[in-house]
Design a protein around this motif. Structure first.
Motif, PDB file in Angstrom:
ATOM      1  N   PHE A   1     -11.990   3.185  -2.287  1.00 34.63           N
ATOM      2  CA  PHE A   1     -10.693   2.513  -2.178  1.00 34.63           C
ATOM      3  C   PHE A   1      -9.650   3.438  -1.550  1.00 34.63           C
ATOM      4  O   PHE A   1      -8.808   2.990  -0.769  1.00 34.63           O
ATOM      5  CB  PHE A   1     -10.217   2.036  -3.556  1.00 34.63           C
ATOM      6  N   LYS A   2      -9.723   4.720  -1.880  1.00 31.68           N
ATOM      7  CA  LYS A   2      -8.733   5.648  -1.322  1.00 31.68           C
ATOM      8  C   LYS A   2      -8.928   5.821   0.183  1.00 31.68           C
ATOM      9  O   LYS A   2      -7.958   5.964   0.931  1.00 31.68           O
ATOM     10  CB  LYS A   2      -8.780   6.982  -2.058  1.00 31.68           C
ATOM     11  N   HIS A   3     -10.177   5.804   0.634  1.00 26.02           N
ATOM     12  CA  HIS A   3     -10.391   5.919   2.088  1.00 26.02           C
ATOM     13  C   HIS A   3      -9.844   4.676   2.795  1.00 26.02           C
ATOM     14  O   HIS A   3      -9.123   4.786   3.792  1.00 26.02           O
ATOM     15  CB  HIS A   3     -11.873   6.097   2.430  1.00 26.02           C
ATOM     16  N   ILE A   4     -10.197   3.517   2.285  1.00 27.20           N
ATOM     17  CA  ILE A   4      -9.786   2.269   2.940  1.00 27.20           C
ATOM     18  C   ILE A   4      -8.275   2.049   2.814  1.00 27.20           C
ATOM     19  O   ILE A   4      -7.604   1.742   3.806  1.00 27.20           O
ATOM     20  CB  ILE A   4     -10.580   1.080   2.358  1.00 27.20           C
TER      21      ILE A   4
ATOM     22  N   ILE B   1     -16.683  -5.260   1.207  1.00 27.36           N
ATOM     23  CA  ILE B   1     -16.416  -4.211   2.199  1.00 27.36           C
ATOM     24  C   ILE B   1     -16.355  -2.825   1.561  1.00 27.36           C
ATOM     25  O   ILE B   1     -16.547  -1.813   2.237  1.00 27.36           O
ATOM     26  CB  ILE B   1     -15.108  -4.484   2.976  1.00 27.36           C
ATOM     27  N   PHE B   2     -16.119  -2.764   0.254  1.00 27.44           N
ATOM     28  CA  PHE B   2     -16.006  -1.466  -0.425  1.00 27.44           C
ATOM     29  C   PHE B   2     -17.391  -0.855  -0.641  1.00 27.44           C
ATOM     30  O   PHE B   2     -17.614   0.316  -0.345  1.00 27.44           O
ATOM     31  CB  PHE B   2     -15.232  -1.618  -1.734  1.00 27.44           C
TER      32      PHE B   2
ATOM     33  N   ALA C   1     -11.196  -2.750   6.847  1.00 28.34           N
ATOM     34  CA  ALA C   1      -9.931  -2.405   6.188  1.00 28.34           C
ATOM     35  C   ALA C   1      -8.800  -3.292   6.715  1.00 28.34           C
ATOM     36  O   ALA C   1      -7.958  -3.775   5.937  1.00 28.34           O
ATOM     37  CB  ALA C   1      -9.603  -0.931   6.412  1.00 28.34           C
ATOM     38  N   TYR C   2      -8.798  -3.531   8.023  1.00 27.21           N
ATOM     39  CA  TYR C   2      -7.750  -4.387   8.596  1.00 27.21           C
ATOM     40  C   TYR C   2      -7.929  -5.852   8.200  1.00 27.21           C
ATOM     41  O   TYR C   2      -6.949  -6.601   8.116  1.00 27.21           O
ATOM     42  CB  TYR C   2      -7.695  -4.219  10.119  1.00 27.21           C
ATOM     43  N   LYS C   3      -9.158  -6.269   7.935  1.00 26.98           N
ATOM     44  CA  LYS C   3      -9.386  -7.629   7.414  1.00 26.98           C
ATOM     45  C   LYS C   3      -8.805  -7.745   5.996  1.00 26.98           C
ATOM     46  O   LYS C   3      -8.237  -8.778   5.631  1.00 26.98           O
ATOM     47  CB  LYS C   3     -10.887  -7.962   7.424  1.00 26.98           C
TER      48      LYS C   3
ATOM     49  N   ARG D   1      -6.258  -5.966   4.969  1.00 26.09           N
ATOM     50  CA  ARG D   1      -4.812  -5.977   5.177  1.00 26.09           C
ATOM     51  C   ARG D   1      -4.311  -7.386   5.502  1.00 26.09           C
ATOM     52  O   ARG D   1      -3.292  -7.835   4.962  1.00 26.09           O
ATOM     53  CB  ARG D   1      -4.444  -5.005   6.303  1.00 26.09           C
ATOM     54  N   ASP D   2      -5.040  -8.086   6.379  1.00 29.10           N
ATOM     55  CA  ASP D   2      -4.650  -9.463   6.734  1.00 29.10           C
ATOM     56  C   ASP D   2      -4.634 -10.372   5.515  1.00 29.10           C
ATOM     57  O   ASP D   2      -3.758 -11.229   5.354  1.00 29.10           O
ATOM     58  CB  ASP D   2      -5.611 -10.021   7.793  1.00 29.10           C
ATOM     59  N   LEU D   3      -5.629 -10.161   4.659  1.00 26.74           N
ATOM     60  CA  LEU D   3      -5.745 -10.968   3.437  1.00 26.74           C
ATOM     61  C   LEU D   3      -4.572 -10.682   2.489  1.00 26.74           C
ATOM     62  O   LEU D   3      -3.981 -11.604   1.911  1.00 26.74           O
ATOM     63  CB  LEU D   3      -7.070 -10.616   2.753  1.00 26.74           C
ATOM     64  N   LEU D   4      -4.234  -9.390   2.342  1.00 25.67           N
ATOM     65  CA  LEU D   4      -3.108  -9.010   1.479  1.00 25.67           C
ATOM     66  C   LEU D   4      -1.787  -9.584   2.009  1.00 25.67           C
ATOM     67  O   LEU D   4      -0.936 -10.019   1.238  1.00 25.67           O
ATOM     68  CB  LEU D   4      -3.021  -7.480   1.377  1.00 25.67           C
ATOM     69  N   LEU D   5      -1.637  -9.587   3.336  1.00 25.26           N
ATOM     70  CA  LEU D   5      -0.404 -10.118   3.936  1.00 25.26           C
ATOM     71  C   LEU D   5      -0.263 -11.630   3.731  1.00 25.26           C
ATOM     72  O   LEU D   5       0.851 -12.147   3.638  1.00 25.26           O
ATOM     73  CB  LEU D   5      -0.357  -9.786   5.431  1.00 25.26           C
ATOM     74  N   LYS D   6      -1.414 -12.323   3.654  1.00 25.98           N
ATOM     75  CA  LYS D   6      -1.357 -13.769   3.373  1.00 25.98           C
ATOM     76  C   LYS D   6      -0.840 -14.016   1.962  1.00 25.98           C
ATOM     77  O   LYS D   6      -0.071 -14.938   1.709  1.00 25.98           O
ATOM     78  CB  LYS D   6      -2.753 -14.389   3.529  1.00 25.98           C
ATOM     79  N   LYS D   7      -1.303 -13.187   1.027  1.00 30.04           N
ATOM     80  CA  LYS D   7      -0.899 -13.335  -0.379  1.00 30.04           C
ATOM     81  C   LYS D   7       0.498 -12.774  -0.636  1.00 30.04           C
ATOM     82  O   LYS D   7       1.231 -13.269  -1.489  1.00 30.04           O
ATOM     83  CB  LYS D   7      -1.908 -12.620  -1.286  1.00 30.04           C
ATOM     84  N   PHE D   8       0.825 -11.697   0.093  1.00 27.80           N
ATOM     85  CA  PHE D   8       2.104 -11.008  -0.122  1.00 27.80           C
ATOM     86  C   PHE D   8       2.812 -10.840   1.228  1.00 27.80           C
ATOM     87  O   PHE D   8       2.898  -9.740   1.770  1.00 27.80           O
ATOM     88  CB  PHE D   8       1.868  -9.640  -0.774  1.00 27.80           C
TER      89      PHE D   8
END
Length: 431
Positions: free
Chosen positions: A17-20, A99-100, A146-148, A150-157
């Motif tokens: 998780f820290k790397h991603i 992905i992790f 990792a960018y996928k 990020r896209d998912l997190l941006l949809k939620k937040f």
């Protein structure tokens, strides 16, 4: 900050998780196994476990990050939009693949601990890798995944602002032999002369003595050109010098030669200088320690980085030796004959010791391109095209491009014709 709920917080989980999150997405991450803490958190959060708690962002976990040691994994690689994925998660998960777990598999070099066929130097080769077999070696899949996320997190937040990282280039200049004719000593010069005569290499014989008598520059002495390029470039080159004893595998210049020592000092004034560990130092930590002491006595600095001869790694021993000698960076992770991403990422990462189940202080700087890998493309146009594709992949995820060139690559040798232009192309991409 991202809060991750999981049923068990393990070293593997924190490492991945820290790397991603931290290294790729520039996002702080914390973990909890307490449902009440997770519910109370009012910013980015997700659960990584077997079942969702309610309607939060949920990625169903594979068992890999909760195991220890090696196991016989069943890996089914499938196409996922513009990339590949493995460790499928099922319908309820917000991402179709874990992905992790997949990232951990690639970053830890799990596959290199499993039985595989080595080449004549005992190296793990590209064709043995999952990435090569399933045709994703040419993509930094860990960064893409990792960018996928990020896209998912941006949809939620949607109101959360992610920091952006910058694409950068860290060129490595590998110096296994600083001079081709000079500084070789009497015996090696006589041996070279007899070899030239015996093989009717009369042009080389003429060149040898033109160099020795000072009429021509040594063909491997390209350091003036390298330093000129460094002065024009914002990031420091890493120049690694071979200081090991002369052997079947290593044909280095004697470290007692004053001119060689002077060369290393002058390069160190402009570039970062590291050690190219000799072939025998790979197996013997006492040899590696002596080579480390030699270069430190020349540069008057602590050695920060090593690259192994022939890009050979014996995992985990090679990296444990570096850690024991308090060497913090390695530039060996890549393939000599194939362009691509050996560990699936173009972001420097920490070495994870699978035997001890611990993240180590050693930073691995994976390289994606060695000059030798470009030789298989016949024309300059082909070379440029394949190099540009690689650069585009790294730029798309704002990663770090680490190409490896040798000092002799910049010589006037016919074999390396056009390689100065390729190197210039790389430098221009980060301007």
């Amino acid at each position: 900050m991202l809060l991750v709920y999981t049923h068990k917080i393990t070293p593997r989980l924190k490492y991945t998780f820290k790397h991603i999150c931290k290294r790729i997405l520039q996002l702080d991450v914390k973990f909890t196994s307490k449902v009440e803490d997770f519910i109370a958190h009012d910013s980015l959060k997700m659960s990584y476990t077997k079942q969702p708690l309610s309607n939060e962002l949920f990625i169903r976990s594979h068992s890999l990050l909760f195991e220890s040691g090696l196991s016989d994994l069943s890996i089914n690689v499938q196409t996922w939009e513009d990339t590949k994925g493995f460790f499928a998660t099922g319908e309820r998960s917000d991402l179709p693949y874990d992905i992790f777990a997949a990232s951990f598999y690639l970053l830890s070099r799990y596959e290199e601990y499993l039985p595989h066929v080595k080449d004549e130097f005992g190296r793990f080769m590209a064709k043995e890798s999952l990435g090569y077999v399933h045709r994703f070696l040419n993509q930094p899949v860990v960064d893409i995944w990792a960018y996928k996320l990020r896209d998912l997190l941006l949809k939620k937040f949607p109101n959360f602002k992610f920091k952006e990282r910058e694409y950068n280039v860290i060129p490595v200049i590998d110096v296994p032999m600083a001079y081709y004719f000079r500084q070789k000593g009497l015996l090696r010069t006589i041996g070279g002369t007899l070899s030239d005569i015996g093989r009717f290499k009369l042009r080389q014989l003429y060149q040898r003595y033109s160099v020795l008598m000072g009429f021509q520059r040594d063909p491997y002495d390209t350091f003036k050109w390298i330093i000129t390029k460094q002065k024009q470039f914002k990031h420091k080159f890493m120049v690694v010098f071979l200081l090991g004893n002369y052997s079947t595998y290593d044909k280095s210049i004697n470290v007692n030669k004053k001119e060689f020592v002077s060369l290393i000092k002058s390069v160190a004034d402009y570039c970062r200088v590291g050690l190219k560990a000799s072939y025998f130092a790979l197996e013997d930590i006492t040899i590696l320690k002596k080579e480390k002491q030699k270069i430190e006595s020349i540069t008057n600095r602590e050695l920060e980085a090593v690259r192994h001869s022939f890009s050979k790694l014996n995992l985990p021993k090679s990296y444990r030796n570096l850690i024991e000698l308090e060497i913090h960076q390695d530039y060996t992770m890549g393939y000599v004959d194939t362009l691509g991403f050996r560990a699936g990422t173009c972001t420097p990462f920490q070495f994870y010791d699978l035997d001890y189940e611990v993240q180590t202080p050693l930073q691995i700087n994976p390289y994606q391109c060695m000059d030798f890998a470009l030789l298989k493309y016949q024309s300059q146009l082909d070379k440029t095209e394949h190099l540009q594709k690689l650069i585009d992949e790294i730029k798309a995820v704002q990663g770090t491009f680490t190409p490896i060139f040798h000092n002799y690559t910049f010589s006037d040798s016919e074999r390396w014709d056009g390689f100065k232009s390729l190197f210039n192309l790389i430098l221009e991409t980060s301007e």
